[in-house]
Design an enzyme around this catalytic site. Sequence first.
Site, PDB file in Angstrom:
ATOM      1  N   GLY A 176       9.633 -18.195 -29.911  1.00 21.34           N
ATOM      2  CA  GLY A 176       9.556 -16.824 -30.390  1.00 21.34           C
ATOM      3  C   GLY A 176      10.920 -16.367 -30.867  1.00 21.34           C
ATOM      4  O   GLY A 176      11.476 -15.382 -30.381  1.00 21.34           O
ATOM      5  N   TRP A 179      14.073 -13.195 -35.830  1.00 27.45           N
ATOM      6  CA  TRP A 179      14.906 -13.350 -37.029  1.00 27.45           C
ATOM      7  C   TRP A 179      16.107 -14.247 -36.770  1.00 27.45           C
ATOM      8  O   TRP A 179      17.092 -14.194 -37.497  1.00 27.45           O
ATOM      9  CB  TRP A 179      15.344 -11.981 -37.522  1.00 27.45           C
ATOM     10  CG  TRP A 179      14.229 -11.180 -38.129  1.00 27.45           C
ATOM     11  CD1 TRP A 179      13.731 -11.285 -39.394  1.00 27.45           C
ATOM     12  CD2 TRP A 179      13.460 -10.158 -37.488  1.00 27.45           C
ATOM     13  NE1 TRP A 179      12.699 -10.389 -39.581  1.00 27.45           N
ATOM     14  CE2 TRP A 179      12.517  -9.681 -38.430  1.00 27.45           C
ATOM     15  CE3 TRP A 179      13.472  -9.588 -36.211  1.00 27.45           C
ATOM     16  CZ2 TRP A 179      11.599  -8.665 -38.132  1.00 27.45           C
ATOM     17  CZ3 TRP A 179      12.557  -8.593 -35.909  1.00 27.45           C
ATOM     18  CH2 TRP A 179      11.638  -8.148 -36.868  1.00 27.45           C
ATOM     19  N   GLY A 180      16.046 -15.065 -35.728  1.00 23.50           N
ATOM     20  CA  GLY A 180      17.068 -16.078 -35.493  1.00 23.50           C
ATOM     21  C   GLY A 180      18.302 -15.614 -34.756  1.00 23.50           C
ATOM     22  O   GLY A 180      19.335 -16.292 -34.775  1.00 23.50           O
ATOM     23  N   CYS A 355       7.615   4.498 -26.045  1.00 22.19           N
ATOM     24  CA  CYS A 355       8.058   3.352 -25.251  1.00 22.19           C
ATOM     25  C   CYS A 355       9.351   3.665 -24.499  1.00 22.19           C
ATOM     26  O   CYS A 355       9.517   3.266 -23.341  1.00 22.19           O
ATOM     27  CB  CYS A 355       8.243   2.134 -26.150  1.00 22.19           C
ATOM     28  SG  CYS A 355       6.689   1.431 -26.757  1.00 22.19           S
TER      29      CYS A 355
END
Length: 383
Positions: A176, A179-180, A355
């Site tokens: 997962g 974006w690295g 959240c």
Amino acid sequence: MTSQPKLGPVELPDTRARHTVEQLLQGSGVTLNGNAPHDLRVYHPGFFSRVLRHGTLGLGESYMDGWWECDRIDEMAHLLLRQGLGAHAKTRADRLKYRLQAGVMNLQSRARAYIVGKAHYDLGNDLFERMLDDTMCYSCGYWKDADSLHQAQVAKLDLACRKLQLEPGMRVLDIGCGWGSFAEHAARHYGVEVTGITISQEQSELARRRCAGLPVEILLEDYRDLEGTFDRIVSIGMFEHVGHRNYATYFDTVQQLLADDGLFVLHTIGSNTSEISADPWIHRYIFPNGVLPAIKHIADASERRLLMEDWQNFGPDYDKTLMAWLTNFDTHWPEIADRYNERTRRMFRYYLSVCAGAFRARDLQLWQVVYSRQRDRRYDAPR
């Protein structure tokens, strides 16, 4: 449906639905059409019955439709959850529907694994680049010694690297990879080779560009299709998409891929209870098929597969992370407003705010768990 004009709260009749909502709000500190930043200003007479019929789904959708406003949705959510109104968040119909779905079918099967990628992560790199910091981390930062979002995200990445005890030349798997962000940090600063996997086309393309020139391979692949052996494995902000039917398979996969002397770091949002459920609004608009694990789920699935070495909770840090994302989102929205509609803007503002309030109320947690396969080692977790 269109947004209502913001000329001031509407004088609404004292209907039964409104009276019920007012009773629910009693003692929470949140009032209707009040002057405090966390108070609800109602603009549509159908708001009350919609919320009573559809719970959080109705609350979130009515905000997206412009039926109500609140200057500090994060604090409103915090106060309501602290009051215990989270128990009323999902209607009986919503609970039954999700239990039936989760009981009859595997909502996170191989065939369905890419749904959340297309629905959320592929929404647009331009949006996430403006909401996140330069690391492009889309998970909780570590604010222990940080004064900014960027510092907190770098600290989180480095904390995971130190927990993994990375050494040059190691082969690392990032399940997962987003974006690295972790792959780039670990390869650049610790000299390791990283294989990152994601179920998002947009993430994979940007991750490859960000990691160009580094010993990093980014794959568009489901974790269940992986093969090979890795010295270290990390999974940051992905376990929330695995689902209770697949927890055993997930830990079986990690066990099979991890070298005998390897370490595994699991970074995930956690639930206080082991009830299998999902917030209807989040489930529909943000993370389709997502479900939060409880301590019991993780412990049961990892037992007899891996040895738990350390369990750290820094859930309150997610409140600060989400509020920083919200600030970025609001600041940079004008740059992308012509490419997205107002409903999308309100959807993201509501998502980030609610959240943040949930983590502030300690209704949600953030865990980093370290596992090994060896029983003859001593492990001291860094902090």
